[in-house]
Design a protein around this motif. Structure first.
Motif, PDB file in Angstrom:
ATOM      1  N   GLY A   1       0.813  -1.209   0.000  1.00 42.24           N
ATOM      2  CA  GLY A   1       0.000   0.000   0.000  1.00 42.24           C
ATOM      3  C   GLY A   1       0.845   1.256   0.000  1.00 42.24           C
ATOM      4  O   GLY A   1       0.516   2.252  -0.649  1.00 42.24           O
ATOM      5  N   LEU A   2       1.949   1.211   0.707  1.00 44.59           N
ATOM      6  CA  LEU A   2       2.876   2.330   0.746  1.00 44.59           C
ATOM      7  C   LEU A   2       3.510   2.553  -0.626  1.00 44.59           C
ATOM      8  O   LEU A   2       3.662   3.690  -1.064  1.00 44.59           O
ATOM      9  CB  LEU A   2       3.954   2.066   1.798  1.00 44.59           C
ATOM     10  CG  LEU A   2       4.897   3.195   2.139  1.00 44.59           C
ATOM     11  CD1 LEU A   2       4.132   4.340   2.780  1.00 44.59           C
ATOM     12  CD2 LEU A   2       5.975   2.704   3.080  1.00 44.59           C
ATOM     13  N   ALA A   3       3.822   1.483  -1.324  1.00 43.12           N
ATOM     14  CA  ALA A   3       4.387   1.603  -2.668  1.00 43.12           C
ATOM     15  C   ALA A   3       3.360   2.161  -3.649  1.00 43.12           C
ATOM     16  O   ALA A   3       3.700   2.959  -4.523  1.00 43.12           O
ATOM     17  CB  ALA A   3       4.897   0.244  -3.147  1.00 43.12           C
ATOM     18  N   ASP A   4       2.091   1.780  -3.501  1.00 41.76           N
ATOM     19  CA  ASP A   4       1.040   2.337  -4.358  1.00 41.76           C
ATOM     20  C   ASP A   4       0.853   3.827  -4.109  1.00 41.76           C
ATOM     21  O   ASP A   4       0.653   4.603  -5.046  1.00 41.76           O
ATOM     22  CB  ASP A   4      -0.276   1.601  -4.132  1.00 41.76           C
ATOM     23  CG  ASP A   4      -0.255   0.194  -4.685  1.00 41.76           C
ATOM     24  OD1 ASP A   4       0.579  -0.078  -5.576  1.00 41.76           O
ATOM     25  OD2 ASP A   4      -1.068  -0.624  -4.231  1.00 41.76           O
ATOM     26  N   LEU A   5       0.899   4.245  -2.861  1.00 44.28           N
ATOM     27  CA  LEU A   5       0.794   5.660  -2.525  1.00 44.28           C
ATOM     28  C   LEU A   5       1.970   6.440  -3.109  1.00 44.28           C
ATOM     29  O   LEU A   5       1.804   7.544  -3.633  1.00 44.28           O
ATOM     30  CB  LEU A   5       0.744   5.843  -1.008  1.00 44.28           C
ATOM     31  CG  LEU A   5       0.739   7.284  -0.513  1.00 44.28           C
ATOM     32  CD1 LEU A   5      -0.567   7.965  -0.876  1.00 44.28           C
ATOM     33  CD2 LEU A   5       0.984   7.327   0.974  1.00 44.28           C
ATOM     34  N   ALA A   6       3.136   5.858  -3.043  1.00 43.99           N
ATOM     35  CA  ALA A   6       4.326   6.509  -3.590  1.00 43.99           C
ATOM     36  C   ALA A   6       4.227   6.648  -5.104  1.00 43.99           C
ATOM     37  O   ALA A   6       4.665   7.656  -5.669  1.00 43.99           O
ATOM     38  CB  ALA A   6       5.570   5.721  -3.207  1.00 43.99           C
ATOM     39  N   MET A   7       3.642   5.676  -5.788  1.00 46.35           N
ATOM     40  CA  MET A   7       3.481   5.781  -7.235  1.00 46.35           C
ATOM     41  C   MET A   7       2.519   6.902  -7.601  1.00 46.35           C
ATOM     42  O   MET A   7       2.707   7.588  -8.601  1.00 46.35           O
ATOM     43  CB  MET A   7       2.994   4.460  -7.828  1.00 46.35           C
ATOM     44  CG  MET A   7       4.079   3.439  -7.990  1.00 46.35           C
ATOM     45  SD  MET A   7       5.521   4.024  -8.885  1.00 46.35           S
ATOM     46  CE  MET A   7       4.858   4.300 -10.494  1.00 46.35           C
ATOM     47  N   SER A   8       1.494   7.118  -6.789  1.00 41.03           N
ATOM     48  CA  SER A   8       0.602   8.244  -7.063  1.00 41.03           C
ATOM     49  C   SER A   8       1.322   9.570  -6.836  1.00 41.03           C
ATOM     50  O   SER A   8       1.036  10.556  -7.512  1.00 41.03           O
ATOM     51  CB  SER A   8      -0.660   8.148  -6.210  1.00 41.03           C
ATOM     52  OG  SER A   8      -0.356   8.291  -4.844  1.00 41.03           O
ATOM     53  N   LEU A   9       2.275   9.613  -5.910  1.00 41.22           N
ATOM     54  CA  LEU A   9       3.074  10.822  -5.717  1.00 41.22           C
ATOM     55  C   LEU A   9       3.998  11.068  -6.903  1.00 41.22           C
ATOM     56  O   LEU A   9       4.247  12.214  -7.280  1.00 41.22           O
ATOM     57  CB  LEU A   9       3.912  10.723  -4.440  1.00 41.22           C
ATOM     58  CG  LEU A   9       3.211  10.993  -3.127  1.00 41.22           C
ATOM     59  CD1 LEU A   9       4.166  10.758  -1.966  1.00 41.22           C
ATOM     60  CD2 LEU A   9       2.680  12.395  -3.076  1.00 41.22           C
ATOM     61  N   VAL A  10       4.501   9.999  -7.503  1.00 40.23           N
ATOM     62  CA  VAL A  10       5.380  10.146  -8.656  1.00 40.23           C
ATOM     63  C   VAL A  10       4.592  10.696  -9.859  1.00 40.23           C
ATOM     64  O   VAL A  10       5.106  11.497 -10.627  1.00 40.23           O
ATOM     65  CB  VAL A  10       6.052   8.799  -8.998  1.00 40.23           C
ATOM     66  CG1 VAL A  10       6.771   8.848 -10.317  1.00 40.23           C
ATOM     67  CG2 VAL A  10       7.016   8.418  -7.882  1.00 40.23           C
ATOM     68  N   LYS A  11       3.341  10.325  -9.994  1.00 40.42           N
ATOM     69  CA  LYS A  11       2.501  10.792 -11.102  1.00 40.42           C
ATOM     70  C   LYS A  11       1.911  12.175 -10.856  1.00 40.42           C
ATOM     71  O   LYS A  11       1.307  12.753 -11.746  1.00 40.42           O
ATOM     72  CB  LYS A  11       1.355   9.814 -11.335  1.00 40.42           C
ATOM     73  CG  LYS A  11       1.795   8.447 -11.787  1.00 40.42           C
ATOM     74  CD  LYS A  11       0.602   7.543 -11.918  1.00 40.42           C
ATOM     75  CE  LYS A  11       1.003   6.117 -12.189  1.00 40.42           C
ATOM     76  NZ  LYS A  11      -0.165   5.229 -12.251  1.00 40.42           N
ATOM     77  N   LEU A  12       2.078  12.737  -9.677  1.00 38.42           N
ATOM     78  CA  LEU A  12       1.437  13.986  -9.286  1.00 38.42           C
ATOM     79  C   LEU A  12       1.774  15.197 -10.158  1.00 38.42           C
ATOM     80  O   LEU A  12       0.865  15.949 -10.505  1.00 38.42           O
ATOM     81  CB  LEU A  12       1.759  14.272  -7.810  1.00 38.42           C
ATOM     82  CG  LEU A  12       0.964  15.358  -7.132  1.00 38.42           C
ATOM     83  CD1 LEU A  12      -0.510  15.017  -7.122  1.00 38.42           C
ATOM     84  CD2 LEU A  12       1.472  15.564  -5.722  1.00 38.42           C
ATOM     85  N   PRO A  13       3.029  15.441 -10.559  1.00 38.08           N
ATOM     86  CA  PRO A  13       3.291  16.639 -11.381  1.00 38.08           C
ATOM     87  C   PRO A  13       2.519  16.653 -12.704  1.00 38.08           C
ATOM     88  O   PRO A  13       1.984  17.680 -13.104  1.00 38.08           O
ATOM     89  CB  PRO A  13       4.793  16.587 -11.637  1.00 38.08           C
ATOM     90  CG  PRO A  13       5.346  15.737 -10.580  1.00 38.08           C
ATOM     91  CD  PRO A  13       4.276  14.768 -10.209  1.00 38.08           C
ATOM     92  N   VAL A  14       2.440  15.525 -13.359  1.00 36.70           N
ATOM     93  CA  VAL A  14       1.722  15.451 -14.627  1.00 36.70           C
ATOM     94  C   VAL A  14       0.233  15.672 -14.398  1.00 36.70           C
ATOM     95  O   VAL A  14      -0.432  16.382 -15.159  1.00 36.70           O
ATOM     96  CB  VAL A  14       1.989  14.096 -15.312  1.00 36.70           C
ATOM     97  CG1 VAL A  14       1.153  13.938 -16.558  1.00 36.70           C
ATOM     98  CG2 VAL A  14       3.457  13.945 -15.620  1.00 36.70           C
ATOM     99  N   THR A  15      -0.302  15.116 -13.338  1.00 33.91           N
ATOM    100  CA  THR A  15      -1.712  15.277 -13.023  1.00 33.91           C
ATOM    101  C   THR A  15      -2.046  16.738 -12.733  1.00 33.91           C
ATOM    102  O   THR A  15      -3.084  17.241 -13.177  1.00 33.91           O
ATOM    103  CB  THR A  15      -2.078  14.404 -11.811  1.00 33.91           C
ATOM    104  OG1 THR A  15      -1.698  13.053 -12.080  1.00 33.91           O
ATOM    105  CG2 THR A  15      -3.553  14.458 -11.516  1.00 33.91           C
ATOM    106  N   ILE A  16      -1.184  17.416 -12.021  1.00 36.46           N
ATOM    107  CA  ILE A  16      -1.435  18.817 -11.683  1.00 36.46           C
ATOM    108  C   ILE A  16      -1.408  19.691 -12.936  1.00 36.46           C
ATOM    109  O   ILE A  16      -2.289  20.533 -13.136  1.00 36.46           O
ATOM    110  CB  ILE A  16      -0.437  19.304 -10.625  1.00 36.46           C
ATOM    111  CG1 ILE A  16      -0.815  18.706  -9.286  1.00 36.46           C
ATOM    112  CG2 ILE A  16      -0.409  20.820 -10.547  1.00 36.46           C
ATOM    113  CD1 ILE A  16       0.092  19.073  -8.164  1.00 36.46           C
ATOM    114  N   ILE A  17      -0.411  19.516 -13.784  1.00 35.95           N
ATOM    115  CA  ILE A  17      -0.342  20.314 -15.015  1.00 35.95           C
ATOM    116  C   ILE A  17      -1.563  20.049 -15.893  1.00 35.95           C
ATOM    117  O   ILE A  17      -2.170  20.974 -16.436  1.00 35.95           O
ATOM    118  CB  ILE A  17       0.962  20.029 -15.776  1.00 35.95           C
ATOM    119  CG1 ILE A  17       2.137  20.683 -15.068  1.00 35.95           C
ATOM    120  CG2 ILE A  17       0.900  20.530 -17.201  1.00 35.95           C
ATOM    121  CD1 ILE A  17       2.148  22.190 -15.109  1.00 35.95           C
TER     122      ILE A  17
END
Length: 73
Positions: free
Chosen positions: A48-64
């Motif tokens: 679950g921690l690794a899944d949360l971290a993957m969503s953090l990695v995708k965050l810049p693209v999602t925000i733009i």
């Protein structure tokens, strides 16, 4: 050219920079979580921690993409 929205991109750029820093933290957490889940596969918390971290990695693209989609220009 209809999808080109430079104002949304420029407004979202500082937020994307902050989220880029968070994504670096997410990448480190993802690596640690992946190693821990390989060492102890019975620990579901690490997955679950690794899944949360993957969503953090995708965050810049999602925000733009969000700023470009929601700011009309």
């Amino acid at each position: 050219m209809a999808d080109c929205r430079p104002l949304g991109f420029l407004i979202g750029l500082p937020f994307a920079f902050v989220s880029l820093l968070l994504s670096l933290v997410g990448a480190i957490v993802w690596i640690i979580g992946s190693v821990l889940s390989c060492i102890c596969p019975c620990c579901i918390f690490c997955a679950g921690l690794a899944d949360l971290a993957m969503s953090l990695v995708k965050l810049p693209v999602t925000i733009i993409q969000g700023f470009i989609a929601f700011i009309p220009c």
